[in-house]
Design a protein around this motif. Structure first.
Motif, PDB file in Angstrom:
ATOM      1  N   PHE A 174      25.064 -32.655 -48.228  1.00  0.00           N
ATOM      2  CA  PHE A 174      23.933 -33.579 -48.347  1.00  0.00           C
ATOM      3  C   PHE A 174      23.749 -34.060 -49.784  1.00  0.00           C
ATOM      4  O   PHE A 174      23.005 -35.007 -50.024  1.00  0.00           O
ATOM      5  CB  PHE A 174      22.626 -32.889 -47.919  1.00  0.00           C
ATOM      6  CG  PHE A 174      22.525 -32.612 -46.440  1.00  0.00           C
ATOM      7  CD1 PHE A 174      23.048 -33.495 -45.507  1.00  0.00           C
ATOM      8  CD2 PHE A 174      21.879 -31.474 -45.981  1.00  0.00           C
ATOM      9  CE1 PHE A 174      22.938 -33.246 -44.144  1.00  0.00           C
ATOM     10  CE2 PHE A 174      21.762 -31.218 -44.612  1.00  0.00           C
ATOM     11  CZ  PHE A 174      22.294 -32.104 -43.699  1.00  0.00           C
ATOM     12  N   GLY A 175      24.379 -33.379 -50.742  1.00  0.00           N
ATOM     13  CA  GLY A 175      24.136 -33.667 -52.151  1.00  0.00           C
ATOM     14  C   GLY A 175      24.976 -34.816 -52.674  1.00  0.00           C
ATOM     15  O   GLY A 175      25.784 -35.412 -51.950  1.00  0.00           O
ATOM     16  N   THR A 176      24.787 -35.118 -53.947  1.00  0.00           N
ATOM     17  CA  THR A 176      25.525 -36.237 -54.540  1.00  0.00           C
ATOM     18  C   THR A 176      26.846 -35.766 -55.147  1.00  0.00           C
ATOM     19  O   THR A 176      27.750 -36.571 -55.348  1.00  0.00           O
ATOM     20  CB  THR A 176      24.679 -36.910 -55.632  1.00  0.00           C
ATOM     21  OG1 THR A 176      24.183 -35.893 -56.503  1.00  0.00           O
ATOM     22  CG2 THR A 176      23.512 -37.682 -55.034  1.00  0.00           C
ATOM     23  N   MET A 234      19.596 -40.013 -43.850  1.00  0.00           N
ATOM     24  CA  MET A 234      18.415 -39.149 -43.928  1.00  0.00           C
ATOM     25  C   MET A 234      17.356 -39.667 -42.975  1.00  0.00           C
ATOM     26  O   MET A 234      17.206 -40.859 -42.784  1.00  0.00           O
ATOM     27  CB  MET A 234      17.920 -39.111 -45.371  1.00  0.00           C
ATOM     28  CG  MET A 234      16.863 -38.055 -45.592  1.00  0.00           C
ATOM     29  SD  MET A 234      16.314 -37.907 -47.293  1.00  0.00           S
ATOM     30  CE  MET A 234      17.715 -37.243 -48.072  1.00  0.00           C
ATOM     31  N   SER A 235      16.572 -38.767 -42.408  1.00  0.00           N
ATOM     32  CA  SER A 235      15.722 -39.168 -41.306  1.00  0.00           C
ATOM     33  C   SER A 235      14.287 -39.506 -41.716  1.00  0.00           C
ATOM     34  O   SER A 235      13.529 -39.958 -40.918  1.00  0.00           O
ATOM     35  CB  SER A 235      15.693 -38.033 -40.286  1.00  0.00           C
ATOM     36  OG  SER A 235      15.336 -36.855 -40.947  1.00  0.00           O
ATOM     37  N   ALA A 236      13.899 -39.227 -42.947  1.00  0.00           N
ATOM     38  CA  ALA A 236      12.515 -39.476 -43.329  1.00  0.00           C
ATOM     39  C   ALA A 236      12.472 -40.366 -44.564  1.00  0.00           C
ATOM     40  O   ALA A 236      13.478 -40.585 -45.217  1.00  0.00           O
ATOM     41  CB  ALA A 236      11.799 -38.158 -43.599  1.00  0.00           C
ATOM     42  N   ALA A 237      11.271 -40.881 -44.866  1.00  0.00           N
ATOM     43  CA  ALA A 237      11.111 -41.734 -46.043  1.00  0.00           C
ATOM     44  C   ALA A 237      11.411 -40.927 -47.301  1.00  0.00           C
ATOM     45  O   ALA A 237      11.287 -39.710 -47.318  1.00  0.00           O
ATOM     46  CB  ALA A 237       9.679 -42.247 -46.089  1.00  0.00           C
ATOM     47  N   ALA A 238      11.762 -41.648 -48.408  1.00  0.00           N
ATOM     48  CA  ALA A 238      12.179 -40.960 -49.632  1.00  0.00           C
ATOM     49  C   ALA A 238      11.099 -40.028 -50.161  1.00  0.00           C
ATOM     50  O   ALA A 238      11.380 -39.014 -50.774  1.00  0.00           O
ATOM     51  CB  ALA A 238      12.558 -41.994 -50.673  1.00  0.00           C
ATOM     52  N   ALA A 239       9.800 -40.376 -49.910  1.00  0.00           N
ATOM     53  CA  ALA A 239       8.705 -39.550 -50.429  1.00  0.00           C
ATOM     54  C   ALA A 239       8.657 -38.190 -49.726  1.00  0.00           C
ATOM     55  O   ALA A 239       8.130 -37.240 -50.263  1.00  0.00           O
ATOM     56  CB  ALA A 239       7.391 -40.279 -50.245  1.00  0.00           C
ATOM     57  N   ASP A 240       9.166 -38.128 -48.533  1.00  0.00           N
ATOM     58  CA  ASP A 240       9.054 -36.885 -47.767  1.00  0.00           C
ATOM     59  C   ASP A 240      10.396 -36.585 -47.097  1.00  0.00           C
ATOM     60  O   ASP A 240      10.515 -36.613 -45.881  1.00  0.00           O
ATOM     61  CB  ASP A 240       7.946 -37.066 -46.721  1.00  0.00           C
ATOM     62  CG  ASP A 240       7.710 -35.800 -45.915  1.00  0.00           C
ATOM     63  OD1 ASP A 240       7.319 -35.916 -44.745  1.00  0.00           O
ATOM     64  OD2 ASP A 240       7.955 -34.703 -46.451  1.00  0.00           O
ATOM     65  N   PRO A 241      11.438 -36.322 -47.915  1.00  0.00           N
ATOM     66  CA  PRO A 241      12.766 -36.203 -47.316  1.00  0.00           C
ATOM     67  C   PRO A 241      12.917 -34.919 -46.509  1.00  0.00           C
ATOM     68  O   PRO A 241      12.514 -33.847 -46.944  1.00  0.00           O
ATOM     69  CB  PRO A 241      13.696 -36.189 -48.538  1.00  0.00           C
ATOM     70  CG  PRO A 241      12.859 -35.677 -49.657  1.00  0.00           C
ATOM     71  CD  PRO A 241      11.453 -36.068 -49.361  1.00  0.00           C
ATOM     72  N   VAL A 242      13.415 -35.066 -45.322  1.00  0.00           N
ATOM     73  CA  VAL A 242      13.712 -33.884 -44.500  1.00  0.00           C
ATOM     74  C   VAL A 242      15.098 -34.065 -43.904  1.00  0.00           C
ATOM     75  O   VAL A 242      15.368 -35.052 -43.213  1.00  0.00           O
ATOM     76  CB  VAL A 242      12.677 -33.708 -43.365  1.00  0.00           C
ATOM     77  CG1 VAL A 242      13.083 -32.547 -42.466  1.00  0.00           C
ATOM     78  CG2 VAL A 242      11.289 -33.459 -43.928  1.00  0.00           C
ATOM     79  N   TRP A 243      15.990 -33.105 -44.198  1.00  0.00           N
ATOM     80  CA  TRP A 243      17.288 -33.094 -43.531  1.00  0.00           C
ATOM     81  C   TRP A 243      17.140 -32.307 -42.240  1.00  0.00           C
ATOM     82  O   TRP A 243      16.641 -31.184 -42.244  1.00  0.00           O
ATOM     83  CB  TRP A 243      18.343 -32.417 -44.427  1.00  0.00           C
ATOM     84  CG  TRP A 243      18.668 -33.171 -45.674  1.00  0.00           C
ATOM     85  CD1 TRP A 243      18.325 -32.833 -46.945  1.00  0.00           C
ATOM     86  CD2 TRP A 243      19.437 -34.374 -45.776  1.00  0.00           C
ATOM     87  NE1 TRP A 243      18.819 -33.749 -47.839  1.00  0.00           N
ATOM     88  CE2 TRP A 243      19.512 -34.710 -47.141  1.00  0.00           C
ATOM     89  CE3 TRP A 243      20.061 -35.209 -44.846  1.00  0.00           C
ATOM     90  CZ2 TRP A 243      20.187 -35.839 -47.600  1.00  0.00           C
ATOM     91  CZ3 TRP A 243      20.735 -36.329 -45.312  1.00  0.00           C
ATOM     92  CH2 TRP A 243      20.788 -36.636 -46.660  1.00  0.00           C
ATOM     93  N   ARG A 244      17.593 -32.912 -41.158  1.00  0.00           N
ATOM     94  CA  ARG A 244      17.510 -32.239 -39.851  1.00  0.00           C
ATOM     95  C   ARG A 244      18.855 -31.572 -39.592  1.00  0.00           C
ATOM     96  O   ARG A 244      19.879 -32.248 -39.451  1.00  0.00           O
ATOM     97  CB  ARG A 244      17.190 -33.265 -38.761  1.00  0.00           C
ATOM     98  CG  ARG A 244      15.803 -33.870 -38.911  1.00  0.00           C
ATOM     99  CD  ARG A 244      15.619 -35.061 -37.991  1.00  0.00           C
ATOM    100  NE  ARG A 244      15.508 -34.708 -36.580  1.00  0.00           N
ATOM    101  CZ  ARG A 244      14.400 -34.252 -36.015  1.00  0.00           C
ATOM    102  NH1 ARG A 244      13.319 -34.043 -36.748  1.00  0.00           N
ATOM    103  NH2 ARG A 244      14.374 -33.981 -34.733  1.00  0.00           N
TER     104      ARG A 244
END
Ligand SMILES: NC(=O)C1=CN([C@@H]2O[C@H](COP(=O)(O)OP(=O)(O)OC[C@H]3O[C@@H](n4cnc5c(N)ncnc54)[C@H](O)[C@@H]3O)[C@@H](O)[C@H]2O)C=CC1
Ligand SMILES: O=C([O-])CC(=O)C(=O)O
Length: 267
Positions: free
Chosen positions: A263-265, A1-11
């Motif tokens: 992307f999911g678990t 994942m490209s962003a911190a956990a607080a602000d997750p963004v999938w590119r």
């Protein structure tokens, strides 16, 4: 994942902005935490709206560093983009899997996945029950029959080329009977589903029939599985995409569902 956990963004990279690509963009941007980089031959006058940007070519797509790429363009685009994405370690969710009828390309994709650990995700697309087919096919006696039946509106150019336009207004016309590779090679815009089924069942165990049928009320896909574990039948009568009668509208939804699952678990 490209962003911190607080602000997750999938590119997510998207190749193609036709019938499927436009629906994919709309559906994915309605999900929180997704940004889109779109490779398209023409950018709409008003742009793509918030969350999406245009990318010029393959190099720009790779430089954008997507977490995954969705291909929704053509067999040629699949051949041009998929190996490069996989080689760069980027997973690709592909619509135009009929391109794998080319045995050399198929082998190259497998080698790249082995070498880099990246994956080609084959979504169910216009059909479904692929997990059931793959399970039944673990018994080598299993045989799968796939019948594609679409209205003549989905076959306008092909019927004209074959001189069958008039015949197809009067009754069903068989356009092909044989194996899934040849079906996808002859009709790359209409037989990705046959290839998807054959990838699950095995090419030597899958037979394909293709009909243009004026009585078909939608893009109809019939799948029959026969083997020692049982006999099953599935039938999908799909609404055509309003922007492309060859394409079932559900295909875009399948690509988005496969991407979200990726992307999911829960796999
Ligand atoms: N897996 C499945 O079950 C299904 C797969 N498909 C396949 O999905 C793909 C997309 O289908 P549609 O959106 O209905 O087609 P479409 O013709 O409406 O849109 C395709 C778009 O991709 C663009 N394109 C083609 N090559 C490109 C390239 N190299 N770079 C950038 N853009 C490119 C075209 O200009 C067009 O705008 C087709 O290959 C189709 O055969 C369609 C239905 C079901
Ligand atoms: O969308 C559909 O109904 C199926 C299709 O075009 C394909 O398999 O390429």
């Amino acid at each position: 994942m490209s962003a911190a956990a607080a602000d997750p963004v999938w590119r997510v990279g998207l190749i193609g902005y036709g019938a499927i690509g436009q629906s994919v963009a709309r559906l994915l941007l309605a999900q929180p935490g997704h940004a889109l980089g779109i490779v398209t031959r023409s950018v709409p006058a008003g742009g793509f709206g918030p969350g999406a940007e245009a990318l010029g070519d393959l190099e720009a797509l790779l430089d954008w560093r997507p977490d995954a790429v969705i291909e929704a363009a053509s067999a040629d685009a699949f051949a041009a983009f998929a190996p490069a994405c996989l080689a760069a370690g980027i997973d690709i969710v592909a619509a135009s899997v009929g391109a794998l009828q080319d045995a050399a390309l198929h082998e190259r994709i497998k080698c790249l996945c082995d070498r880099t650990g990246s994956r080609l995700v084959v979504p169910s697309g216009a059909v479904g029950g692929i997990d059931h087919i793959a399970a039944a096919a673990l018994r080598p006696e299993t045989r799968v029959t796939y019948i594609s039946r679409k209205p003549p509106a989905a076959w306008v150019a092909e019927l004209a080329t074959l001189g069958l336009s008039e015949a197809a207004q009067k009754g069903p016309v068989t356009l092909f009977e044989g194996d899934a590779r040849e079906a996808a090679a002859r009709y790359p815009k209409n037989l990705n589903a046959g290839l998807t089924i054959a990838l699950a069942a095995g090419f030597d165990r899958t037979s394909v029939q293709v009909l243009a049928d004026p009585a078909a009320t939608g893009n109809t896909h019939e799948i029959r599985i026969e083997g020692p574990l049982g006999d099953s039948a599935m039938r999908f009568c799909n609404a055509p995409d309003p922007a492309n009668p060859k394409t079932s509208a559900i295909t875009a939804y399948s690509l988005v569902a496969a991407t979200l699952r990726h992307f999911g678990t829960l796999q």
